[in-house]
Design a protein around this motif. Structure first.
Motif, PDB file in Angstrom:
ATOM      1  N   PRO A  68       0.799  -1.230   0.000  1.00 44.95           N
ATOM      2  CA  PRO A  68       0.000   0.000   0.000  1.00 44.95           C
ATOM      3  C   PRO A  68       0.830   1.278   0.000  1.00 44.95           C
ATOM      4  N   LEU A  69       1.870   1.326   0.827  1.00 44.53           N
ATOM      5  CA  LEU A  69       2.702   2.519   0.865  1.00 44.53           C
ATOM      6  C   LEU A  69       3.472   2.672  -0.436  1.00 44.53           C
ATOM      7  N   ARG A 247      -1.315  -1.811   7.848  1.00 44.12           N
ATOM      8  CA  ARG A 247      -2.502  -1.073   8.280  1.00 44.12           C
ATOM      9  C   ARG A 247      -2.234   0.437   8.278  1.00 44.12           C
ATOM     10  N   VAL A 248      -1.047   0.814   8.767  1.00 46.36           N
ATOM     11  CA  VAL A 248      -0.672   2.229   8.765  1.00 46.36           C
ATOM     12  C   VAL A 248      -0.568   2.755   7.341  1.00 46.36           C
ATOM     13  N   ALA A 253      -2.513   6.104   3.055  1.00 47.48           N
ATOM     14  CA  ALA A 253      -3.051   6.199   1.698  1.00 47.48           C
ATOM     15  C   ALA A 253      -4.438   6.827   1.714  1.00 47.48           C
ATOM     16  N   LEU A 254      -5.263   6.417   2.677  1.00 48.07           N
ATOM     17  CA  LEU A 254      -6.618   6.972   2.767  1.00 48.07           C
ATOM     18  C   LEU A 254      -6.578   8.474   3.037  1.00 48.07           C
ATOM     19  N   VAL A 255      -5.714   8.872   3.993  1.00 47.96           N
ATOM     20  CA  VAL A 255      -5.615  10.292   4.323  1.00 47.96           C
ATOM     21  C   VAL A 255      -5.106  11.090   3.135  1.00 47.96           C
ATOM     22  N   VAL A 287       2.830  13.987  -1.521  1.00 46.18           N
ATOM     23  CA  VAL A 287       4.187  13.713  -1.061  1.00 46.18           C
ATOM     24  C   VAL A 287       4.355  14.110   0.401  1.00 46.18           C
ATOM     25  N   ALA A 288       3.700  15.203   0.798  1.00 44.16           N
ATOM     26  CA  ALA A 288       3.805  15.635   2.189  1.00 44.16           C
ATOM     27  C   ALA A 288       3.157  14.643   3.132  1.00 44.16           C
ATOM     28  N   ASN A 289       2.085  13.969   2.698  1.00 45.45           N
ATOM     29  CA  ASN A 289       1.393  13.005   3.547  1.00 45.45           C
ATOM     30  C   ASN A 289       2.092  11.664   3.603  1.00 45.45           C
TER      31      ASN A 289
END
Length: 904
Positions: A68-69, A247-248, A253-255, A287-289
């Motif tokens: 995911p990341l 999970r993180v 990704a969601l945020v 990119v910031a998130n």
């Protein structure tokens, strides 16, 4: 010789009468014809352990690339390409690929475990083919072959003995340290297959004797093959850290995606940004998130933990296992060699007239004691110079030598006329030895088996009948010694009549004279008791899972502090008959248990039951039979000295000293690594707020406030300035009280709501206010007004570059304060000391130097759009670390006061 034609039967009962087994296998005592053996080789395949499936390396690689990341970073790279920022896209892609390759090269444990099992098959075997003794490759053995077994050879197929008898080391299959005697004259129709007295098994070793055997199982159809198949079928679940990072990653990704979707229309329509500006905004927000340095930082921190554990005697084969160790709630430990020293020694010798504790300065032995020591040395196959043979028999020789009895192996072999091998069913062995022209039978065995064969007992003045009072004395001695968990052997003799030695042991082992009892003990390792106490303090449950006898295991456990006199002892047979619901109740109702005579399936079942209850399970083992359970457990711990290659390959961690205390030290290290992972995650997450807020200000102002930070400057922060301090936080020493905390639950996340509030609102919020203030102060001081253009070619462009540089340097300054704030979770910084982590000091120094290079080196200034601020501007940066750290100290002081309130 029987000729074989037609289709072969698929499977046979190896314990059926031998003539029926030969009929079913369509073979004879003279072996198979060579051509029939070749046909069977085609039907059954080679006598090899095969791997199921194979290495699907491409799947593992793809799995790492679509993490995911990683997927979110790929999206950021794609947006950067669309926006024309090729350098940024390439940089992000490199980060993803490096992490994927690093994870990909980790071991494929199941395949390697089977390859190690294959090492237990010898390369050559001797068989009868066409009635002729022939040496063939072991891989060419087929069911129906007649196998010749000799001392020192490794047995390469499952077979039924036809003629002769052999002593076999079965420890690779059942964990038993004593060799077992197998004879064609013995037959068993019931009970476990491994205990059948006329069967031998692939992967075991012949330690004495010779025999002829009929092969009935080869390759994966053997007991060794069954364990190999079981090991392959047992999957490895992802570790708690792997699950939590995933999970993180989904949370991030969601945020990030939600923020992009929410603010991109806002920037385009409400703020009236151009398409290019909107894309720039979206890329910057994404990119910031995304903490680009999170995965490499975790990987490198775990790698440092692996190296540290290796120096302490624990070799960890999977990086994430370091963290898993810290979340261990139950340790299932073996006994021999792990809790004990695996060095059997005689502690006491009992005879009717004398009991001697074998300690320095023991009294001189009486004649009866010397007779007992002599008999124990005669009925023995071990040697002392060098030490060879069974550990029990070596201990007997040491005791005999300590009592002044000759123990020369050559003289013993010269005088021996016959041997009745140790029989696990009878639990005794005996030898016939010629002494001064007379034949004597010397026997040793379990008291309950040997004493009933005795009619006389050695006394102070000679031998006399074993009457009621003497039998009561023997029984009392047995009860007293056994109550201390000592292993007992009775020793007896008989003068045989002239003539050839008896052919049958029943004729030899009767009318014996009992000489006395020998008590032996495998002492616990001296450091284990303290390690057990540390486990109790840390809230970790301990269970002994061993192939040894229950009373012996229970006594050793009690001596090191595991369990009490009321702790249940569950045998393998009892566990096999136990329904799942009853096993669950047993594990719930009793904090500590002793599992004795445990089979591979039993160990696997215990691990599964504990994991189903939410426990994180560490299990130790050393034999082939331990491999499936070692692989199923969250942490499989193999012995590096006494362990088999199979166990070492199936395990996650290998102890180079075979010491239980090392497991506990590794658990402590795992807890520290977990705490440190949380620290640098907090450190990394705290910088998301000062990186995201400037983009929100830019969007919400409709572009009237220029971008306070460029995307490449964000990347320089995430992959440059923050990486070394984050790694240094991964080397923080353990906080006080680390092993006084209860273990966390399996589902407890590495990131929790309190941590996010701390990172984003406290540390990040204060940092965002400081850097925005520095940015706006620089713009206003340079003559900027709201809405003034600052792009290339405008009079204020240099002022804007200086202002963005202040934002960049302000985040770096706040990072320094955040790094020191993250060093403790609740305690004030003074509790651990300002300068106790020298790596962090070097990391901060590098951070400052790297930031200075981006601002002062002309080539880097052009790439990152920076400018050298004036001294008056740089002075604004000096208090920032102290403000961030001070805000954190006030926040944690508030939490400490709240946690100390009554009722909390």
């Amino acid at each position: 010789m029987t000729t074989v034609t037609g289709q072969l039967p698929a499977a046979q009962d190896p314990r059926e009468p031998i003539d029926l087994l030969m009929r079913d296998l369509r073979c004879g005592a003279g072996g198979l014809p060579a051509r029939e053996a070749a046909r069977r080789l085609v039907v059954y395949g080679p006598n090899e352990l095969t791997r199921r499936g194979g290495r699907r390396w491409w799947r593992e690689l793809v799995r790492q690339l679509v993490h995911p990341l990683a997927a979110l970073l790929w999206l950021a790279a794609a947006l950067a390409l669309v926006a024309g920022t090729t350098a940024l896209a390439v940089a992000i892609g490199v980060v993803v690929i490096v992490n994927a390759v690093f994870a990909f090269v980790q071991e494929q444990q199941a395949e390697r475990a089977v390859e190690a099992l294959a090492a237990y098959l010898p390369q050559r075997a001797t068989v009868l083919r066409d009635g002729v003794r022939t040496a063939i490759p072991a891989a060419d053995l087929v069911p129906g072959d007649v196998l010749m077994i000799e001392e020192g050879e490794r047995i390469c197929a499952d077979a039924r003995l036809i003629e002769g008898g052999v002593e076999v080391d079965l420890s690779t299959l059942n964990g038993e340290s004593l060799p077992a005697y197998r004879s064609a004259a013995e037959t068993d129709r019931g009970g476990p297959l491994l205990e059948s007295r006329d069967l031998v098994f692939s992967g075991t070793s012949c330690t004495g004797g010779e025999a002829t055997a009929l092969v009935y199982g080869t390759g994966m159809r053997t007991e060794l093959g069954r364990i190999a198949a079981l090991t392959q079928r047992v999957g490895r679940d992802e570790s708690p850290l792997e699950a939590q990072v995933k999970r993180v990653a989904w949370l991030i990704a969601l945020v990030a995606v939600t923020a992009g979707l929410a603010f991109l229309p806002l920037g385009t329509f409400a703020a009236h940004l151009s398409t290019a500006a909107a894309f720039t905004f979206a890329i910057g927000l994404l990119v910031a998130n995304v903490p680009e340095g999170l995965l490499p930082t975790i990987t490198l921190a775990l790698g440092m933990g692996v190296r540290e554990l290796a120096r302490g005697g624990a070799v960890v084969k999977r990086l994430s296992a370091v963290e898993t160790l810290g979340s261990t709630t139950v340790i299932c430990t073996d006994k021999t060699g792990t809790l004990t020293m695996n060095r059997m020694r005689v502690t006491a010798v009992w005879t009717r007239p004398q009991r001697i504790e074998l300690e320095p300065g023991h009294p001189a032995p009486l004649a009866a004691t010397l007779r007992l020591a002599t008999a124990a040395a005669r009925c023995n196959n071990a040697g002392l110079e060098p030490e060879t043979g069974d550990p029990t028999e070596i201990a007997l020789l040491h005791a005999a030598a300590d009592l002044g009895v000759p123990v020369d192996a050559a003289a013993r072999r010269r005088d021996r006329r016959r041997q009745f091998h140790f029989d696990p069913a009878l639990r005794r062995m005996s030898t016939v030895d010629e002494i001064d022209g007379e034949a004597w039978l010397h026997a040793k065995g379990a008291p309950e088996e040997l004493v009933p064969l005795c009619s006389r007992i050695a006394g102070a003045t000679g031998d006399h009948d074993l009457i009621g009072a003497d039998r009561a004395a023997v029984g009392a001695a047995v009860a007293e010694l056994a109550a201390h968990g000592l292993r007992l052997l009775a020793v007896a003799v008989r003068r045989l009549p002239p003539g050839p030695p008896p052919e049958r042991r029943e004729d030899a082992e009767r009318d014996l004279t009992l000489l006395g009892l020998i008590a032996m003990f495998d002492p616990p390792r001296p450091e284990v008791a303290a390690a057990v106490e540390r486990c109790h303090t840390a809230g970790i449950r301990l269970m002994v899972v061993t192939g040894d006898h229950g009373l012996t295991a229970a006594e050793i456990a009690r001596r090191v502090g595991i369990g009490t006199a009321e702790t249940p002892i569950v045998t393998g047979a009892e566990l096999d008959a136990m329904p799942e619901a009853q096993l669950d109740r047993l594990l719930t109702d009793h904090r500590e248990l002793i599992f004795a005579r445990s089979s591979p399936e039993a160990k696997l079942r215990i691990a599964d039951a504990l994991r189903a209850q939410g426990h994180v399970v560490a299990m130790t083992g050393d034999g082939v039979n331990d491999a499936p359970a070692l692989r199923r457990a969250d942490i499989g711990v193999a012995m590096g000295v006494a362990g088999t290659d199979v166990a070492r390959e199936a395990a996650t961690m290998i102890l180079t000293d075979d010491n239980f205390a090392t497991v506990v030290t590794a658990v402590q290290a795992g807890r520290r690594v977990y705490d440190n992972v949380r620290k640098f995650i907090l450190y990394i997450f705290a910088h998301a707020t000062p990186e995201v807020v400037p983009f929100l200000v830019f969007a919400l102002s409709g572009g009237a406030v220029p971008l306070p930070l460029t995307v490449l400057q964000i990347l320089a922060i995430d992959l440059g300035t923050e990486t070394l301090p984050a790694l240094a936080l991964g080397r923080e020493p353990a906080e006080p009280g680390l092993m006084q905390r209860p273990p966390r639950t399996r589902g407890q996340g590495v990131i929790q709501g309190r941590m996010l509030v701390w990172a984003w609102a406290v540390l990040g919020g204060v940092s965002a206010l400081l850097v925005l203030a520095a940015f706006l102060a620089t713009l206003l001081a340079g003559g900027w007004h709201l809405g003034d253009p600052t792009g290339p070619g405008t009079p204020l462009h240099l002022v804007w570059r200086e202002a963005t540089t202040m934002t960049f340097l302000g985040i770096v300054a706040c990072q320094i304060g955040t790094a020191f704030a993250a060093r403790t979770q609740t305690a004030p910084l003074r509790a651990v000391g300002l300068f106790t982590n020298r790596l962090l000091l070097w990391g901060v120094l590098f951070e400052v130097a790297f930031a200075a290079a981006l601002v002062t080196v002309p080539a880097l200034r052009g790439l990152f759009d920076t400018a050298v601020p004036g001294w008056d501007r740089l002075a604004l940066l000096l208090p920032m670390p102290f403000v961030v750290w001070g805000a954190d100290e006030l926040w944690r002081a508030r939490l400490r006061r709240r946690d100390r309130r009554p009722g909390r």
